[in-house]
Design a protein around this motif. Sequence first.
Motif, PDB file in Angstrom:
ATOM      1  N   ALA A 196     -13.714   1.085  11.639  1.00 37.96           N
ATOM      2  CA  ALA A 196     -12.913   2.318  12.004  1.00 37.96           C
ATOM      3  C   ALA A 196     -11.490   1.865  12.492  1.00 37.96           C
ATOM      4  O   ALA A 196     -10.442   2.566  11.825  1.00 37.96           O
ATOM      5  N   PRO A 197     -11.182   0.859  13.168  1.00 35.10           N
ATOM      6  CA  PRO A 197      -9.943   0.537  13.485  1.00 35.10           C
ATOM      7  C   PRO A 197      -9.164   0.119  12.333  1.00 35.10           C
ATOM      8  O   PRO A 197      -8.046   0.164  12.439  1.00 35.10           O
ATOM      9  N   LEU A 198      -9.876  -0.913  11.651  1.00 39.73           N
ATOM     10  CA  LEU A 198      -9.000  -1.367  10.558  1.00 39.73           C
ATOM     11  C   LEU A 198      -8.629  -0.332   9.477  1.00 39.73           C
ATOM     12  O   LEU A 198      -7.688  -0.476   8.771  1.00 39.73           O
ATOM     13  N   SER A 199      -9.456   0.601   9.328  1.00 40.97           N
ATOM     14  CA  SER A 199      -9.232   1.733   8.599  1.00 40.97           C
ATOM     15  C   SER A 199      -7.707   2.255   8.820  1.00 40.97           C
ATOM     16  O   SER A 199      -6.831   3.026   8.048  1.00 40.97           O
ATOM     17  N   GLY A 200      -7.405   2.514   9.998  1.00 38.70           N
ATOM     18  CA  GLY A 200      -6.247   3.043  10.545  1.00 38.70           C
ATOM     19  C   GLY A 200      -4.926   2.066   9.968  1.00 38.70           C
ATOM     20  O   GLY A 200      -3.936   2.537   9.589  1.00 38.70           O
ATOM     21  N   LEU A 201      -5.136   0.792  10.129  1.00 36.54           N
ATOM     22  CA  LEU A 201      -4.220  -0.230   9.769  1.00 36.54           C
ATOM     23  C   LEU A 201      -4.000  -0.041   8.228  1.00 36.54           C
ATOM     24  O   LEU A 201      -2.848  -0.354   7.652  1.00 36.54           O
ATOM     25  N   VAL A 202      -5.070   0.032   7.423  1.00 38.64           N
ATOM     26  CA  VAL A 202      -4.815  -0.135   5.955  1.00 38.64           C
ATOM     27  C   VAL A 202      -3.718   1.091   5.280  1.00 38.64           C
ATOM     28  O   VAL A 202      -3.300   0.790   4.437  1.00 38.64           O
ATOM     29  N   THR A 203      -3.483   2.224   6.111  1.00 40.80           N
ATOM     30  CA  THR A 203      -2.741   3.158   5.769  1.00 40.80           C
ATOM     31  C   THR A 203      -1.340   2.991   6.517  1.00 40.80           C
ATOM     32  O   THR A 203      -0.374   4.102   6.365  1.00 40.80           O
ATOM     33  N   GLU A 204      -1.204   1.968   7.355  1.00 40.03           N
ATOM     34  CA  GLU A 204       0.175   1.822   7.733  1.00 40.03           C
ATOM     35  C   GLU A 204       1.178   1.640   6.580  1.00 40.03           C
ATOM     36  O   GLU A 204       0.895   1.095   5.828  1.00 40.03           O
ATOM     37  N   SER A 206       3.620  -0.656   6.244  1.00 37.84           N
ATOM     38  CA  SER A 206       3.641  -2.225   5.869  1.00 37.84           C
ATOM     39  C   SER A 206       2.405  -2.481   4.839  1.00 37.84           C
ATOM     40  O   SER A 206       2.806  -3.112   3.783  1.00 37.84           O
ATOM     41  N   VAL A 207       1.238  -2.278   5.117  1.00 34.85           N
ATOM     42  CA  VAL A 207       0.329  -2.451   4.281  1.00 34.85           C
ATOM     43  C   VAL A 207       0.402  -1.451   2.964  1.00 34.85           C
ATOM     44  O   VAL A 207       0.154  -2.340   1.955  1.00 34.85           O
ATOM     45  N   VAL A 208       0.739  -0.382   3.061  1.00 41.19           N
ATOM     46  CA  VAL A 208       0.756   0.591   2.031  1.00 41.19           C
ATOM     47  C   VAL A 208       2.094  -0.059   0.882  1.00 41.19           C
ATOM     48  O   VAL A 208       1.850  -0.123  -0.224  1.00 41.19           O
ATOM     49  N   GLY A 226       7.017   8.970  -5.114  1.00 40.06           N
ATOM     50  CA  GLY A 226       5.570   9.570  -4.862  1.00 40.06           C
ATOM     51  C   GLY A 226       4.487   8.462  -5.103  1.00 40.06           C
ATOM     52  O   GLY A 226       3.468   8.593  -4.536  1.00 40.06           O
ATOM     53  N   ASP A 227       4.922   7.204  -5.528  1.00 36.85           N
ATOM     54  CA  ASP A 227       4.012   6.063  -5.368  1.00 36.85           C
ATOM     55  C   ASP A 227       3.569   5.802  -4.134  1.00 36.85           C
ATOM     56  O   ASP A 227       2.098   5.449  -3.990  1.00 36.85           O
ATOM     57  N   ALA A 228       4.024   5.630  -3.225  1.00 36.07           N
ATOM     58  CA  ALA A 228       3.479   5.091  -1.949  1.00 36.07           C
ATOM     59  C   ALA A 228       2.618   6.369  -1.192  1.00 36.07           C
ATOM     60  O   ALA A 228       1.457   5.776  -0.852  1.00 36.07           O
ATOM     61  N   GLU A 229       2.725   7.551  -1.370  1.00 33.30           N
ATOM     62  CA  GLU A 229       2.069   8.642  -1.099  1.00 33.30           C
ATOM     63  C   GLU A 229       0.701   8.397  -1.813  1.00 33.30           C
ATOM     64  O   GLU A 229      -0.513   8.716  -1.185  1.00 33.30           O
ATOM     65  N   GLU A 230       0.880   8.202  -3.087  1.00 34.32           N
ATOM     66  CA  GLU A 230      -0.418   8.150  -4.177  1.00 34.32           C
ATOM     67  C   GLU A 230      -1.474   7.059  -3.491  1.00 34.32           C
ATOM     68  O   GLU A 230      -2.671   7.188  -3.704  1.00 34.32           O
TER      69      GLU A 230
END
Length: 252
Positions: A196-204, A206-208, A226-230
Amino acid sequence: MDVEETQVMSRTGEFTTTLSWQESVRGRVAAAMDRFSGPIADLVARDANEGDTRLLIADFFSVGLNFSKYQDLTTEYRTSGESNDYAIVLDGKLFAPVEVRGIGQELDLRNIQMARRLAAQEGAEWIFLTNGRIWRVYHLRPEGSGTRPVVVVDADLSDPDAYHRNLDQLFHLTREAIAHGRLDALRRWREAVEAAPLSGLVTEDSVVAAVLNELRESTGHPGHAGDAEEVREVLGEQVIARGLSSTPPSEE
């Protein structure tokens, strides 16, 4: 920065990290693991009872983990029948009940029911469970109106292939590591690397951005708006959601 782990070099003013206390403690734990490997094997061979196992555990607490058998360990909370065999007392307060089982017994959550009640009564957050071979430490994580025991340390001294992992695990159980906050830091790390906490980091952002750069490099796609949002949408709605739904339940 931990001031106890750093010192300033007088000529240059640079910081240098000194890990003398950690090196010393790790050396002591390693020596204890070597010293007790024979007695542990002997107890396993004769399927020693809980009483004999308890003697070995008290010695390991003293020799390896640096808890005084006369000041830090107590049998004050021991009861008849289901018992809290020992308890670790630090600064006059219960730090953790210690449940002991015979060296041949398997360990599970049923073994710590009495310890959980004692910890709740005394405001302790930790429980040690061991049969001499396996050392398992639970943190009582607040959840709802109660707590849920979560494994933070799990070492199997009968596994020769896990020597270095066991050393690292047991290091966190030493009196010094607890005093320096290392056991609690390990607890925070365990919580941080759950799904659960890692899932929040994955969409930060810097990670994206890192994922986006990797994808562009591997595909040759020059990129467009739009690439980043995709990427963020796929990570959040497919990758993470699928991963969380398939995450196995924790020990309960």
